[in-house]
Each structure stands twice: as structure tokens, then as C-alpha cells.
Design an enzyme around this catalytic site. Structure first.
Site, PDB file in Angstrom:
ATOM      1  N   ILE A 152      46.808  45.448  31.636  1.00 24.92           N
ATOM      2  CA  ILE A 152      48.149  46.050  31.529  1.00 24.92           C
ATOM      3  C   ILE A 152      48.439  46.424  30.073  1.00 24.92           C
ATOM      4  CG2 ILE A 152      50.601  45.764  32.097  1.00 24.92           C
ATOM      5  CD1 ILE A 152      49.705  43.588  34.127  1.00 24.92           C
ATOM      6  N   ARG A 193      52.607  42.293  49.875  1.00 22.54           N
ATOM      7  CA  ARG A 193      52.815  42.320  48.429  1.00 22.54           C
ATOM      8  C   ARG A 193      53.400  43.671  48.017  1.00 22.54           C
ATOM      9  NH1 ARG A 193      52.101  37.888  49.280  1.00 22.54           N
ATOM     10  NH2 ARG A 193      50.659  36.359  48.398  1.00 22.54           N
ATOM     11  N   HIS A 204      41.399  40.289  42.486  1.00 23.75           N
ATOM     12  CA  HIS A 204      42.485  41.100  43.040  1.00 23.75           C
ATOM     13  C   HIS A 204      42.034  41.984  44.203  1.00 23.75           C
ATOM     14  CE1 HIS A 204      44.509  40.303  39.020  1.00 23.75           C
ATOM     15  NE2 HIS A 204      45.155  39.632  39.955  1.00 23.75           N
ATOM     16  N   ILE A 252      39.300  38.649  54.240  1.00 17.87           N
ATOM     17  CA  ILE A 252      40.775  38.728  54.294  1.00 17.87           C
ATOM     18  C   ILE A 252      41.288  37.295  54.440  1.00 17.87           C
ATOM     19  CG2 ILE A 252      42.763  39.653  55.575  1.00 17.87           C
ATOM     20  CD1 ILE A 252      40.877  41.801  54.304  1.00 17.87           C
ATOM     21  N   PHE A 255      46.444  34.000  29.928  1.00 18.18           N
ATOM     22  CA  PHE A 255      45.533  33.939  31.074  1.00 18.18           C
ATOM     23  C   PHE A 255      46.367  34.164  32.326  1.00 18.18           C
ATOM     24  CE2 PHE A 255      42.668  30.805  28.551  1.00 18.18           C
ATOM     25  CZ  PHE A 255      42.101  31.872  27.872  1.00 18.18           C
ATOM     26  N   GLY A 286      48.233  28.517  48.409  1.00 20.00           N
ATOM     27  CA  GLY A 286      49.245  28.968  47.454  1.00 20.00           C
ATOM     28  C   GLY A 286      49.722  30.396  47.657  1.00 20.00           C
ATOM     29  N   TYR A 318      50.038  28.442  36.344  1.00 19.57           N
ATOM     30  CA  TYR A 318      50.199  29.780  35.767  1.00 19.57           C
ATOM     31  C   TYR A 318      51.673  30.213  35.831  1.00 19.57           C
ATOM     32  CZ  TYR A 318      50.547  34.810  35.655  1.00 19.57           C
ATOM     33  OH  TYR A 318      50.961  36.080  35.360  1.00 19.57           O
ATOM     34  N   ASP A 367      43.494  35.427  17.151  1.00 19.47           N
ATOM     35  CA  ASP A 367      43.907  34.508  18.208  1.00 19.47           C
ATOM     36  C   ASP A 367      45.387  34.204  18.060  1.00 19.47           C
ATOM     37  OD1 ASP A 367      42.192  32.458  20.133  1.00 19.47           O
ATOM     38  OD2 ASP A 367      44.175  31.689  19.547  1.00 19.47           O
ATOM     39  N   ASN A 397      52.597  43.098  41.931  1.00 22.86           N
ATOM     40  CA  ASN A 397      51.131  43.228  41.907  1.00 22.86           C
ATOM     41  C   ASN A 397      50.679  44.463  41.148  1.00 22.86           C
ATOM     42  OD1 ASN A 397      51.739  41.288  44.091  1.00 22.86           O
ATOM     43  ND2 ASN A 397      49.521  41.278  44.281  1.00 22.86           N
TER      44      ASN A 397
HETATM   45  N1  UFG Z   1      43.414  38.912  49.258  1.00 27.65           N
HETATM   46  C1  UFG Z   1      42.495  38.837  50.288  1.00 27.65           C
HETATM   47  N2  UFG Z   1      41.176  38.799  49.965  1.00 27.65           N
HETATM   48  C2  UFG Z   1      40.728  38.840  48.667  1.00 27.65           C
HETATM   49  C3  UFG Z   1      41.687  38.929  47.629  1.00 27.65           C
HETATM   50  C4  UFG Z   1      43.025  38.964  47.966  1.00 27.65           C
HETATM   51  O1  UFG Z   1      42.852  38.791  51.460  1.00 27.65           O
HETATM   52  O2  UFG Z   1      39.504  38.782  48.460  1.00 27.65           O
HETATM   53  C5  UFG Z   1      44.848  38.925  49.606  1.00 27.65           C
HETATM   54  C6  UFG Z   1      45.579  37.726  49.060  1.00 27.65           C
HETATM   55  O3  UFG Z   1      45.492  36.645  49.934  1.00 27.65           O
HETATM   56  C7  UFG Z   1      46.990  38.282  48.914  1.00 27.65           C
HETATM   57  C8  UFG Z   1      46.772  39.757  48.596  1.00 27.65           C
HETATM   58  O4  UFG Z   1      45.429  40.047  48.991  1.00 27.65           O
HETATM   59  O5  UFG Z   1      47.656  38.184  50.134  1.00 27.65           O
HETATM   60  C9  UFG Z   1      46.915  40.066  47.124  1.00 27.65           C
HETATM   61  O6  UFG Z   1      46.114  39.174  46.380  1.00 27.65           O
HETATM   62  P1  UFG Z   1      45.821  39.344  44.815  1.00 27.65           P
HETATM   63  O7  UFG Z   1      44.890  38.231  44.436  1.00 27.65           O
HETATM   64  O8  UFG Z   1      45.373  40.743  44.545  1.00 27.65           O
HETATM   65  O9  UFG Z   1      47.231  39.179  44.137  1.00 27.65           O
HETATM   66  P2  UFG Z   1      48.283  37.965  44.240  1.00 27.65           P
HETATM   67  O10 UFG Z   1      49.445  38.479  45.015  1.00 27.65           O
HETATM   68  O11 UFG Z   1      47.649  36.728  44.705  1.00 27.65           O
HETATM   69  O12 UFG Z   1      48.602  37.706  42.697  1.00 27.65           O
HETATM   70  C10 UFG Z   1      49.279  38.611  41.879  1.00 27.65           C
HETATM   71  C11 UFG Z   1      48.840  38.454  40.430  1.00 27.65           C
HETATM   72  C12 UFG Z   1      49.191  37.111  39.888  1.00 27.65           C
HETATM   73  C13 UFG Z   1      50.648  36.832  40.103  1.00 27.65           C
HETATM   74  C14 UFG Z   1      51.015  37.042  41.532  1.00 27.65           C
HETATM   75  C15 UFG Z   1      52.491  36.909  41.661  1.00 27.65           C
HETATM   76  O13 UFG Z   1      47.458  38.613  40.333  1.00 27.65           O
HETATM   77  O14 UFG Z   1      48.928  37.055  38.512  1.00 27.65           O
HETATM   78  O15 UFG Z   1      50.632  38.355  41.958  1.00 27.65           O
HETATM   79  O16 UFG Z   1      52.972  37.530  42.735  1.00 27.65           O
HETATM   80  F1  UFG Z   1      50.917  35.557  39.774  1.00 27.65           F
END
Ligand code: UFG
Length: 325
Positions: free
Chosen positions: A13, A220, A189, A206, A76, A283, A141, A51, A170
Site C-alpha cells: 500500500i 469482505r 490474500h 476455500i 507487520f 479467526g 495484529y 529501521d 481488504n
Molecule cells: N480465503 C480463502 N482461501 C485462501 C485465502 C483466503 O478462502 O487461501 C478467504 C478468507 O477465509 C477470507 C477471505 O478469503 O474469508 C479474505 O481473506 P484474506 O486473507 O485475503 O483477507 P482477510 O479478510 O483475512 O484479512 C484482511 C487483511 C488483514 C486485516 C483484515 C481485516 O489482510 O490485514 O483484512 O479485515 F486485518
């Protein structure tokens, strides 16, 4: 031409924001220790490998460069890693931010835009989520970002530091023309992993299809990284004009299920996404969608990308260009 310090400007970003700052007539200088960012994301003449723990170095940099405001990305961001290594997240995200704020105070810099997150809200009671929903993070985090937001409220009160926290939903997509995109290692992601599955034929898992959502998969709010970058510019401009501290959600306000994103990837690439359905990921809240009315109304921000297909198309173009080079 305002001189802006961007911490973490070599990351995903951060680099898109540096690009937009330059296009908008600013003169950014980047401090990044390259632990997660990439040297190729920043013009060498703008990059200082530094740093966040180096308070003196940051102070010196702000003084010598005549910095007027800071955009603070360096942190991070992997939720899963933060559960395995909480100390690392508090030390880097909270300790690093404190070091930066101390350096700012010493250098007399009192304007800050801060990278916060939807993880601030944890499992929200109401969706779309307004900014006054309670802080209820469910990972170290998320907590690290909540703590920094709290520190900023005290520094606003007692140090006159004006800070705007942007709570990202996201972040996704890319700016392939600028040669910028998502390059996390390991990648966790959804969109880059779906595209990788298309490219390699290796199925993506998934994470659960038994949520209480219309198609059973998590929802999301995918916000294009250039629109996110744009939110930083309007926040910065507000602060430079003497505006107050605050916190804003940054999302489109539109939710997409995992399967809807998968379909968008199939449309854009013209290929099937090999996939399997696995168990839920620990989570994951069922639905996270931003109410971003406040950002629109207060700072006049509007996302340009509102269709998931268009966001995916930019990510796909970036991946294709990257593989070809
Ligand atoms: N997902 C899958 N399979 C994968 C990866 C992701 O099904 O291999 C699903 C996840 O379960 C979730 C969705 O895709 O339902 C999005 O997952 P991401 O990992 O892309 O993103 P997150 O929503 O988990 O996390 C993002 C940011 C975080 C932040 C969070 C807050 O990456 O830093 O949004 O909403 F904390």
C-alpha cells in the site's frame, strides 16, 4: 511542494501511495528497512533504508529533509503470524510507532496519517461497520493497531500531534502501469492466491462454506489499493490545512463473498479456478463491510473502483506482467 516522510513506502500500500503522492505534486521520502518491502518498489533516490527503532535516525532524517508530515505504513500485517508471534507484532507495530512518534515530536513534525485496519473491530455486531463501533480485536495484529490509535489520541491531547487513522478493509488490486502490485511472501490474500491457482493449476482451498451468509462463504469489502492511496492524500491534505485528528473506515461499502471473487477471477482470466472446500480458518469473521460514509462526507473521498471484476483485472495484469519480466 510539501516534503512527506512515508514509512514502509516500499510495501504494497505504501508504494502505491508514494506513486500517487508524486503524481499529486508532493515530494515523498521513504523510510523502509526492507524487511517486508521491496527495493524495486521505490525510486532509489527517494529511499532511505532505515529501521523504525532508530529514533535518532528518523529525527535526523525529518530535520535534514524538512519533512512537514508523515504517512506511517511500516508494520507487520499477517494476522496468522501475529497469533504465532505476538511479541514480534507488539514490538514492531507498537514499539516502532512509538519510536517514530518520539522522533516526530523531537523534530517538530506534528501531522500524521496512520495505517489502521478493519481488524480493529474484530467480529462486529453491526455490518456495515461505522467508525464508532467498539474496538474489539481478535488478534495481536488487530490489537497492535488499536493500541497505536489509543496512543495517538493521547498525543493529540498532550503533544498537539494531529493524526488521522485510516481503517483499511481488504486492500486489493494493483497499478500495473506503475509496475506496482501485491508481492507478499508468503502470500495469504485471496485474490493473488486465486490468480496463482489459475496460473499454476494448483487448487486453492476455500476456507469454509458453512457460514451464515447467502452462499456460505465469508464476505469482505475489497478496496482497490489506488483508491486506498487516494484516501491517504485527502487525509494528508486535511491535516496540512489545519484539520483535526480522526479515524475513518476505507472500503467501498460493498461486500463480496469468497465465491463471488472466485467467479470474478474466472470471468477476468477466462479460465476455471481449481479449488477445494476446506475447513474454516480460525479467526475469520463471517462478514466485514465498511460504512465509509464519514470519509466520503468529511473528506470528499470516492472510490473509483466499485466492481470486483475491475479490481481483479488490475491484479491479473500485474501478475502477468511480473511473470513475463
Ligand atoms: N480465503 C480463502 N482461501 C485462501 C485465502 C483466503 O478462502 O487461501 C478467504 C478468507 O477465509 C477470507 C477471505 O478469503 O474469508 C479474505 O481473506 P484474506 O486473507 O485475503 O483477507 P482477510 O479478510 O483475512 O484479512 C484482511 C487483511 C488483514 C486485516 C483484515 C481485516 O489482510 O490485514 O483484512 O479485515 F486485518
Amino acid at each position: 511542494m510539501s516534503r512527506i516522510l512515508v514509512t514502509g513506502g516500499a510495501g504494497y500500500i505504501g508504494s502505491h501511495t508514494v506513486h500517487l503522492l508524486i503524481q499529486s505534486g508532493y515530494d515523498p521520502v521513504v523510510a523502509d528497512n526492507l524487511s517486508r518491502g521491496h527495493r524495486h518498489n521505490v525510486d532509489a533516490k527517494r529511499l532511505r533504508v532505515l529501521d523504525l527503532a532508530d529514533t535518532d535516525g528518523l529525527e535526523q532524517l525529518m530535520r535534514s529533509e524538512g519533512v512537514q508530515a508523515v504517512i506511517h505504513f511500516a508494520a507487520f500485517m499477517a494476522v496468522g503470524e501475529s497469533v504465532r508471534e505476538p511479541e514480534l507484532y507488539f514490538s514492531n507495530n507498537v514499539g516502532g510507532s512509538l519510536s517514530l512518534f518520539t522522533a516526530m515530536q523531537r523534530a517538530g513534525v506534528n501531522r500524521l496519517v496512520f495505517s489502521s485496519t478493519a481488524a480493529y473491530y474484530g467480529n462486529p455486531e453491526r455490518v456495515p461497520i461505522p467508525e464508532d463501533a467498539p474496538a474489539a480485536p481478535v488478534s495481536p495484529y488487530g490489537e497492535s493497531k488499536v493500541i497505536v490509535e489509543k496512543i495517538l489520541r493521547w498525543l493529540d491531547q498532550y503533544r498537539g500531534l494531529r493524526g488521522i487513522s485510516l481503517r483499511y478493509f481488504n486492500a486489493s488490486g494493483a497499478d500495473p502501469e506503475a509496475g506496482l502490485g501485491e508481492e507478499h511472501d508468503p502470500e495469504t490474500h485471496l485474490i493473488p492466491l486465486l490468480l496463482r491457482a489459475v496460473a499454476t493449476g494448483q487448487p486453492i482451498t476455500i476456507f469454509g462454506n458453512d457460514y451464515a451468509t447467502p452462499d456460505g462463504t465469508c464476505i469482505r469489502d475489497y478496496i482497490h489499493v489506488s483508491d486506498l492511496a487516494g484516501a491517504h492524500i485527502v487525509a494528508l491534505e486535511s491535516l496540512l490545512a489545519g484539520g483535526p485528528s480522526g479515524a475513518f473506515n476505507v472500503g467501498t461499502g460493498k461486500g463480496q463473498s469468497v465465491l463471488a471473487v472466485l467467479r470474478a477471477v474466472e470471468e477476468v482470466t477466462g479460465r476455471k479456478v481449481p479449488h477445494t472446500i476446506g475447513p474454516r480458518r480460525a479467526g475469520d469473521p463471517p462478514s466485514l463491510v465498511a460504512d465509509s460514509t464519514k470519509l466520503r462526507r468529511t473528506l470528499g473521498w470516492e472510490p473509483r473502483y466499485t466492481e470486483i471484476r475491475d479490481i481483479v483485472a488490475t491484479a491479473w495484469e500485474f501478475q502477468r506482467k511480473n511473470r513475463a519480466s
